[in-house]
Design an enzyme around this catalytic site. Structure first.
Site, PDB file in Angstrom:
ATOM      1  N   SER A   1      96.005 -23.879 118.996  1.00 15.95           N
ATOM      2  CA  SER A   1      95.975 -22.530 118.915  1.00 15.95           C
ATOM      3  C   SER A   1      94.951 -22.112 119.851  1.00 15.95           C
ATOM      4  O   SER A   1      94.054 -22.668 120.080  1.00 15.95           O
ATOM      5  CB  SER A   1      95.744 -22.011 117.606  1.00 15.95           C
ATOM      6  OG  SER A   1      95.494 -20.461 117.666  1.00 15.95           O
TER       7      SER A   1
ATOM      8  N   GLU B   1      93.265 -19.675 119.378  1.00 15.48           N
ATOM      9  CA  GLU B   1      92.186 -19.566 118.435  1.00 15.48           C
ATOM     10  C   GLU B   1      90.810 -20.418 118.607  1.00 15.48           C
ATOM     11  O   GLU B   1      89.792 -20.172 118.129  1.00 15.48           O
ATOM     12  CB  GLU B   1      92.581 -19.319 116.786  1.00 15.48           C
ATOM     13  CG  GLU B   1      93.410 -18.057 116.480  1.00 15.48           C
ATOM     14  CD  GLU B   1      92.617 -16.828 116.497  1.00 15.48           C
ATOM     15  OE1 GLU B   1      91.114 -16.996 116.316  1.00 15.48           O
ATOM     16  OE2 GLU B   1      93.191 -15.729 116.783  1.00 15.48           O
TER      17      GLU B   1
ATOM     18  N   TYR C   1      90.125 -20.761 110.622  1.00 13.13           N
ATOM     19  CA  TYR C   1      91.488 -21.185 111.263  1.00 13.13           C
ATOM     20  C   TYR C   1      91.202 -21.716 112.701  1.00 13.13           C
ATOM     21  O   TYR C   1      91.673 -22.966 112.897  1.00 13.13           O
ATOM     22  CB  TYR C   1      92.389 -19.764 111.401  1.00 13.13           C
ATOM     23  CG  TYR C   1      93.625 -20.412 112.113  1.00 13.13           C
ATOM     24  CD1 TYR C   1      94.489 -20.676 111.309  1.00 13.13           C
ATOM     25  CD2 TYR C   1      93.560 -19.998 113.623  1.00 13.13           C
ATOM     26  CE1 TYR C   1      96.008 -21.018 111.965  1.00 13.13           C
ATOM     27  CE2 TYR C   1      94.985 -20.600 113.955  1.00 13.13           C
ATOM     28  CZ  TYR C   1      96.093 -20.750 113.177  1.00 13.13           C
ATOM     29  OH  TYR C   1      97.294 -20.955 113.750  1.00 13.13           O
TER      30      TYR C   1
END
Length: 318
Positions: free
Chosen positions: A123, A125, A147
């Protein structure tokens, strides 16, 4: 007939990947978490063509049994605690599902099916508070929520198993990817659903946070094609999957409302309490490596993606 195992098959990404693989003649096995039996609307049209199993990514013995029973040639891990509302909720469980679970899958591959090829849905992120834009495979990771931290652990395990155990393991560093199958708690789907409701007369406004927040938004089906291409390559590697373009929430609203003949400024209200801290640099990916090595390119432009989502939500209300 090639065989593939998809974890999280009933999610947005899993449903598109299943369609892609079926169209290419694969036998597809899908793993859903226990208790998700009623949340299969994205794959209802595929149920007669796929094998579905239920279980937890926390159960290593189960993962081994599934791999032993079905002997997949390719394994795609799309399962994760991914809701924006869950970014800071129960970080221990997030770490287990999004991080340690990947180590369990990789260990099962190493010991049970060492010839299988594996692709992890990493990701953007992981970049978190990035120090540069756009972000590429060489950009330093600085995740700022559980996350992203858990995804980074998994990303590191993929590289470890590739380099130390010889597992054909890839990480697809996915930037934001949307579709009509996106969950309703993501901002893009909130907008498309609200536009449809306002146009149909069942809603009168839409409340959002920061309209100037920017993201690199692409089409989910395109991104699943990139993951498939990774496992067809001669060697395993990690790739950023993105459009290379940044657009604001304001732009998304403008295109979405204009598609139905409305001006977003007449309907969108800003909730100051929902604003997030401004990012130092925009979250935008550099997909040049995937373009050069895999020959991958996104096929759906930003404006078309927005219109596709609005049209789908309008049709759902008809």
């Amino acid at each position: 007939m090639p065989r593939a195992l998809i974890t999280g098959i009933n999610g947005q990404d899993g449903s598109y990947l299943a369609e892609l693989l079926l169209d290419r003649g694969y036998r597809v096995v899908g793993l859903m978490r226990e208790g998700a039996g009623e949340r299969t609307s994205r794959i209802d049209h595929l149920k007669t063509r796929i094998d579905l199993v239920t279980g937890s990514l926390l159960d290593e013995a189960l993962l081994r049994r599934i791999i032993e029973d079905y002997r997949p040639d390719e394994i795609y891990n799309l399962a994760a605690r991914a809701s924006s509302r869950q970014l800071f909720v129960d970080p221990v469980l997030t770490g287990d599902f999004n991080g340690l679970a990947v180590a369990r899958i990789l260990e099962a591959i190493r010991t049970v099916r060492p010839g299988a090829r594996f692709c992890q849905a990493s990701s953007s992120e992981m970049f978190g508070d990035a120090g540069e834009a756009p972000q590429s495979e060489a950009t330093a990771f600085r995740p700022i929520n559980p996350y992203g931290v858990a995804k980074l652990f998994a990303h590191g395990m993929v590289r470890s198993y590739r380099e130390h155990f010889g597992v054909f393991a890839c990480s697809s560093i996915l930037f934001n990817h949307e579709s009509p199958r996106r969950g309703p708690d993501f901002v893009t789907r909130k907008i498309s659903m609200a536009v449809a409701r306002i146009k149909k007369g069942s809603a009168s406004s839409l409340e959002l946070g920061d309209l100037d927040a920017v993201r690199d938004w692409g089409y989910a089906a395109d991104y699943m094609h990139a993951m498939w291409l990774m496992l067809q390559a001669e060697s395993a590697d990690d790739y950023v999957v993105a459009t290379g373009e940044s657009h604001s929430v304001r732009e998304f609203c403008a295109v979405a409302f204009a598609h139905v003949g409305l001006d977003y400024r007449d309907y969108v209200r800003v909730d100051p309490g929902a604003r997030r801290a401004a990012e130092r640099v925009p979250r935008i990916g550099d997909p040049s490596k995937a373009r050069k090595i895999l020959g991958w390119r996104p096929t759906v432009p930003f404006e078309d993606l927005v219109r596709i989502m609005v049209d789908a939500d309008l049709a759902a209300l008809s």
